[in-house]
Design a protein around this motif. Sequence first.
Motif, PDB file in Angstrom:
ATOM      1  N   VAL A 114      -7.891   3.920  -3.712  1.00 49.04           N
ATOM      2  CA  VAL A 114      -7.608   2.807  -2.811  1.00 49.04           C
ATOM      3  C   VAL A 114      -6.126   2.796  -2.474  1.00 49.04           C
ATOM      4  O   VAL A 114      -5.266   2.864  -3.352  1.00 49.04           O
ATOM      5  CB  VAL A 114      -8.034   1.466  -3.449  1.00 49.04           C
ATOM      6  CG1 VAL A 114      -7.915   0.337  -2.437  1.00 49.04           C
ATOM      7  CG2 VAL A 114      -9.466   1.542  -3.990  1.00 49.04           C
ATOM      8  N   CYS A 156      -2.896   1.217   0.314  1.00 52.94           N
ATOM      9  CA  CYS A 156      -2.418   0.266   1.332  1.00 52.94           C
ATOM     10  C   CYS A 156      -1.022   0.731   1.734  1.00 52.94           C
ATOM     11  O   CYS A 156      -0.737   1.916   1.687  1.00 52.94           O
ATOM     12  CB  CYS A 156      -2.445  -1.170   0.805  1.00 52.94           C
ATOM     13  SG  CYS A 156      -1.324  -1.475  -0.569  1.00 52.94           S
ATOM     14  N   SER A 212      -3.833  -2.694  -2.406  1.00 52.26           N
ATOM     15  CA  SER A 212      -4.768  -1.724  -2.997  1.00 52.26           C
ATOM     16  C   SER A 212      -5.023  -2.052  -4.467  1.00 52.26           C
ATOM     17  O   SER A 212      -6.141  -1.877  -4.962  1.00 52.26           O
ATOM     18  CB  SER A 212      -4.258  -0.290  -2.836  1.00 52.26           C
ATOM     19  OG  SER A 212      -2.989  -0.126  -3.427  1.00 52.26           O
ATOM     20  N   ASN A 223      -6.147   2.922  -8.068  1.00 53.83           N
ATOM     21  CA  ASN A 223      -5.081   2.433  -7.194  1.00 53.83           C
ATOM     22  C   ASN A 223      -4.056   3.535  -6.952  1.00 53.83           C
ATOM     23  O   ASN A 223      -3.564   4.156  -7.890  1.00 53.83           O
ATOM     24  CB  ASN A 223      -4.395   1.221  -7.833  1.00 53.83           C
ATOM     25  CG  ASN A 223      -3.333   0.637  -6.929  1.00 53.83           C
ATOM     26  OD1 ASN A 223      -3.521   0.508  -5.741  1.00 53.83           O
ATOM     27  ND2 ASN A 223      -2.204   0.295  -7.520  1.00 53.83           N
TER      28      ASN A 223
END
Length: 108
Positions: free
Chosen positions: A58, A60, A66, A82
């Motif tokens: 994940v 961001c 995230s 993450n």
Amino acid sequence: MSELQNVPVTAVPKDARILDVREDYEWEAGHIDGALHIPLDDLPARVDELDPDEDLHVICRSGGRSQRAAEWLEGNGYTAINVTGGMGSWLEEGKPMVSEGDNEPTVL
């Protein structure tokens, strides 16, 4: 519950399933080719689009959103990792990106 796994962009495997939780305008400016885009606020409503048997990396912009998304996913039975540093680090490492339209990919 297991402790959330965090990895730097340099440790993301080439074949990783990447979930980008940034906003639409951020995604359009530049993203990882092949990543799945679900903005953080839309995640609960769209979680069925994800495969619970697949490890999700994940990402961001910098790692905050995230982190929240990965924690939420983990709490709902998904395996989420993450990506620390987010797309800012991805860009700094010179990793490949694409954009929507003709502009050079960038991170907003």
